[in-house]
Design a protein around this motif. Structure first.
Motif, mmCIF file in Angstrom:
data_model
loop_
_atom_site.group_PDB
_atom_site.id
_atom_site.type_symbol
_atom_site.label_atom_id
_atom_site.label_comp_id
_atom_site.label_asym_id
_atom_site.label_seq_id
_atom_site.Cartn_x
_atom_site.Cartn_y
_atom_site.Cartn_z
ATOM 1 N N THR A 30 0.821 -1.209 0.000
ATOM 2 C CA THR A 30 0.000 0.000 0.000
ATOM 3 C C THR A 30 0.854 1.258 0.000
ATOM 4 N N SER A 31 2.104 1.124 -0.371
ATOM 5 C CA SER A 31 2.990 2.280 -0.356
ATOM 6 C C SER A 31 2.583 3.288 -1.417
ATOM 7 N N ALA A 32 2.908 4.559 -1.143
ATOM 8 C CA ALA A 32 2.602 5.625 -2.091
ATOM 9 C C ALA A 32 3.601 5.582 -3.239
ATOM 10 N N PRO A 33 3.207 6.023 -4.428
ATOM 11 C CA PRO A 33 4.151 6.009 -5.555
ATOM 12 C C PRO A 33 5.318 6.944 -5.309
ATOM 13 N N ARG A 34 6.476 6.528 -5.724
ATOM 14 C CA ARG A 34 7.665 7.348 -5.578
ATOM 15 C C ARG A 34 7.711 8.424 -6.656
ATOM 16 N N PRO A 35 8.443 9.501 -6.428
ATOM 17 C CA PRO A 35 8.546 10.554 -7.451
ATOM 18 C C PRO A 35 9.138 9.994 -8.741
ATOM 19 N N TYR A 36 8.751 10.591 -9.855
ATOM 20 C CA TYR A 36 9.302 10.170 -11.135
ATOM 21 C C TYR A 36 10.795 10.481 -11.189
ATOM 22 N N HIS A 37 11.508 9.680 -11.972
ATOM 23 C CA HIS A 37 12.923 9.970 -12.227
ATOM 24 C C HIS A 37 12.992 11.242 -13.067
ATOM 25 N N PRO A 38 13.968 12.109 -12.831
ATOM 26 C CA PRO A 38 14.061 13.365 -13.600
ATOM 27 C C PRO A 38 14.041 13.159 -15.105
ATOM 28 N N HIS A 39 14.591 12.045 -15.591
ATOM 29 C CA HIS A 39 14.631 11.794 -17.027
ATOM 30 C C HIS A 39 13.402 11.031 -17.525
ATOM 31 N N LEU A 40 12.512 10.672 -16.604
ATOM 32 C CA LEU A 40 11.306 9.951 -16.993
ATOM 33 C C LEU A 40 10.103 10.554 -16.279
ATOM 34 N N THR A 41 9.880 11.823 -16.525
ATOM 35 C CA THR A 41 8.753 12.529 -15.918
ATOM 36 C C THR A 41 7.796 12.973 -17.016
ATOM 37 N N PRO A 42 6.596 12.427 -17.061
ATOM 38 C CA PRO A 42 5.650 12.818 -18.102
ATOM 39 C C PRO A 42 5.067 14.204 -17.836
ATOM 40 N N ALA A 43 4.548 14.813 -18.879
ATOM 41 C CA ALA A 43 3.902 16.126 -18.726
ATOM 42 C C ALA A 43 2.654 15.970 -17.852
ATOM 43 N N PRO A 44 2.368 16.942 -17.006
ATOM 44 C CA PRO A 44 1.175 16.849 -16.151
ATOM 45 C C PRO A 44 -0.086 16.677 -16.992
ATOM 46 N N SER A 45 -0.931 15.747 -16.591
ATOM 47 C CA SER A 45 -2.165 15.487 -17.324
ATOM 48 C C SER A 45 -3.150 14.778 -16.418
ATOM 49 N N SER A 46 -4.396 15.152 -16.519
ATOM 50 C CA SER A 46 -5.438 14.492 -15.734
ATOM 51 C C SER A 46 -5.667 13.066 -16.217
ATOM 52 N N LEU A 47 -5.198 12.782 -17.435
ATOM 53 C CA LEU A 47 -5.338 11.432 -17.976
ATOM 54 C C LEU A 47 -4.303 10.477 -17.406
ATOM 55 N N ARG A 48 -3.247 11.038 -16.820
ATOM 56 C CA ARG A 48 -2.153 10.211 -16.313
ATOM 57 C C ARG A 48 -1.866 10.550 -14.849
ATOM 58 N N PRO A 49 -2.724 10.125 -13.941
ATOM 59 C CA PRO A 49 -2.489 10.417 -12.522
ATOM 60 C C PRO A 49 -1.237 9.718 -12.020
ATOM 61 N N HIS A 50 -0.582 10.350 -11.053
ATOM 62 C CA HIS A 50 0.623 9.763 -10.475
ATOM 63 C C HIS A 50 0.213 8.595 -9.585
ATOM 64 N N CYS A 51 0.579 7.396 -9.967
ATOM 65 C CA CYS A 51 0.170 6.205 -9.232
ATOM 66 C C CYS A 51 1.291 5.176 -9.298
ATOM 67 N N LEU A 52 1.107 4.062 -8.618
ATOM 68 C CA LEU A 52 2.082 2.991 -8.660
ATOM 69 C C LEU A 52 2.173 2.445 -10.084
ATOM 70 N N ALA A 53 3.347 1.931 -10.437
ATOM 71 C CA ALA A 53 3.562 1.440 -11.801
ATOM 72 C C ALA A 53 2.553 0.367 -12.167
ATOM 73 N N ARG A 54 2.226 -0.509 -11.226
ATOM 74 C CA ARG A 54 1.307 -1.602 -11.540
ATOM 75 C C ARG A 54 -0.125 -1.131 -11.786
ATOM 76 N N ASP A 55 -0.439 0.114 -11.390
ATOM 77 C CA ASP A 55 -1.793 0.640 -11.557
ATOM 78 C C ASP A 55 -1.966 1.462 -12.830
ATOM 79 N N ARG A 56 -0.885 1.704 -13.553
ATOM 80 C CA ARG A 56 -0.979 2.584 -14.733
ATOM 81 C C ARG A 56 -1.835 1.996 -15.841
ATOM 82 N N LEU A 57 -1.780 0.687 -16.036
ATOM 83 C CA LEU A 57 -2.579 0.077 -17.094
ATOM 84 C C LEU A 57 -4.047 0.458 -16.968
#
Length: 426
Positions: A30-57
């Motif tokens: 149940t841990s919170a998602p970690r911050p994105y890596h500086p080189h892998l940070t997507p543009a802010p978007s309501s379509l892409r909420p910051h979540c755990l990697a396994r929940d992105r699908l």
């Protein structure tokens, strides 16, 4: 067509048969998602909420209205979410994390190239080719294949048309679209050296180093010997972390059974609740060995004697403190393997995956037929043949100049082949 409405509860509780919430959440993670890596940070978007990697699908949504999405617009949002959740259960948590990483890389690529969200899904063959070509030279061929599989899985979950046919899909992965092989262009840093296989001599070496009366060492050695003889993955007999154990997804004491066949021969059976390739789990087995040092039954019995626990405890849990029992993590076993490998120059490439490689070679070199080894290792395809290409030990008998030796081996080592004379065409 009238839109479907969520049925209201009635006195006969018929509504309870529908729209039951799915419990796909892992309570141990149940841990919170970690911050994105500086080189892998997507543009802010309501379509892409910051979540755990396994929940992105599931959580990363589409921007465009596809024909499938348009036809389901009359369905309530919770039912659409339920459909996506059901589809998503076909992948293991590890696979979802892998695909979630693929999605992240893909969206960062789209952001960098000013590709709008509406053009990102359904993906075109040109866009898929451009994405994979941009990754070529920095990643291995298997990584690029995982990226493509993650994007495809995202399309499937959200019922979006995958407009790339199978031939085109394979052509892109093989590099024929870019006229170069992505595998050849992969940097050396992305390719791991061939893993050295475990052998019975390696097990004997470990046995001499580890203190069999130490609860932790006993658990580690039992895990290694059982994993070796069952030809399975180390991660399927251990836990990712000591806080992540769950009896429904990790092997427990109740998962182990000793059975006997009609001749009274013993077989150690382990029911794995979930594996890398099957969320339904798999059954693996091995038999006691003549050598007491490398015998999985004696190693397991010694571990259980030193680390008594209830049936719902992890199979290789060990006594950490007087009143504390700790599940055996993969990291704990890997650290021990690396420690031993560093102190013995001949074992420098010995890793956790070396157990699966070594187990396969152990049985093949002892004359067990290919198809039996394939079944024991739960290989559904022919991927296990990749191991053979890197280990001349198995192929050595077939390269000898003595035909009588080769003929003696063919009968029980080579996979069965149908003779032309046996096949009659009506």
């Amino acid at each position: 067509m009238n839109s479907l409405k969520k049925p209201s509860h009635t006195s006969n509780n018929k509504a309870d048969k529908f729209n039951t919430p799915l419990n796909n959440t892992d309570p141990t993670q149940t841990s919170a998602p970690r911050p994105y890596h500086p080189h892998l940070t997507p543009a802010p978007s309501s379509l892409r909420p910051h979540c755990l990697a396994r929940d992105r699908l599931l959580s990363w949504r589409l921007a465009s209205s596809t024909p499938e999405a348009a036809s389901s617009m009359q369905l309530p949002a919770e039912i659409i979410h339920q459909i996506a959740s059901v589809i998503g259960t076909s992948w293991t948590e590890a696979t979802k994390e892998l695909y979630g990483t693929s999605l992240l890389v893909y969206h960062v690529f789209c952001d960098m190239n000013n590709i709008p969200d509406s053009a990102g899904c359904p993906i075109s063959s040109d866009l898929l080719s451009a994405f994979l070509a941009s990754c070529t030279g920095a990643h291995s061929g298997s990584t690029l294949a995982n990226y493509a599989a993650g994007i495809r899985a995202w399309h499937i979950v959200h019922r979006c048309t995958w407009d790339i046919n199978e031939r085109e899909y394979k052509a892109i992965l093989e590099g024929t679209v870019t006229h170069q092989s992505t595998t050849r262009l992969a940097p050396a840093s992305s390719k791991h050296p061939h893993r050295a296989p475990f052998t019975t001599d390696t097990l004997k070496l470990l046995h001499g180093i580890l203190n069999k009366d130490n609860p932790c060492n006993a658990a580690i050695y039992a895990c290694i010997v059982v994993t070796f003889h069952c030809i399975t993955r180390l991660g399927e007999f251990t836990v990712p972390s000591i806080k992540s154990f769950g009896p429904t997804k990790h092997v427990s004491r109740a998962s182990y059974h000793l059975v006997h066949n009609h001749q009274g021969l013993p077989v150690m059976v382990f029911n794995l609740p979930a594996t890398k390739c099957s969320i339904k789990g798999e059954m693996v087995q091995c038999t006691p060995q003549d050598n007491p040092v490398t015998d999985p039954m004696q190693a397991l019995q010694n571990h259980i004697h030193l680390n008594p626990a209830t049936k719902d405890t992890h199979l290789f849990a060990w006594k950490h403190l007087i009143h504390s029992i700790r599940p055996l993590s993969k990291a704990e076993v890997t650290r021990m393997i690396v420690k031993v490998a560093k102190s013995h120059p001949g074992l420098l490439n010995l890793k956790g995956h070396s157990l699966r490689i070594g187990g396969m070679l152990f049985y093949l070199l002892n004359g067990v037929p290919f198809d039996v080894v394939k079944t024991m290792g739960c290989w559904s395809g022919d991927s296990f043949t990749i191991y053979l290409r890197h280990h001349a030990l198995v192929l050595t008998p077939f390269l000898q100049s003595k035909p009588e030796l080769l003929n003696a081996l063919k009968g029980y080592i080579l996979p069965p082949v149908w003779c032309r004379e046996q096949v009659r065409v009506p």
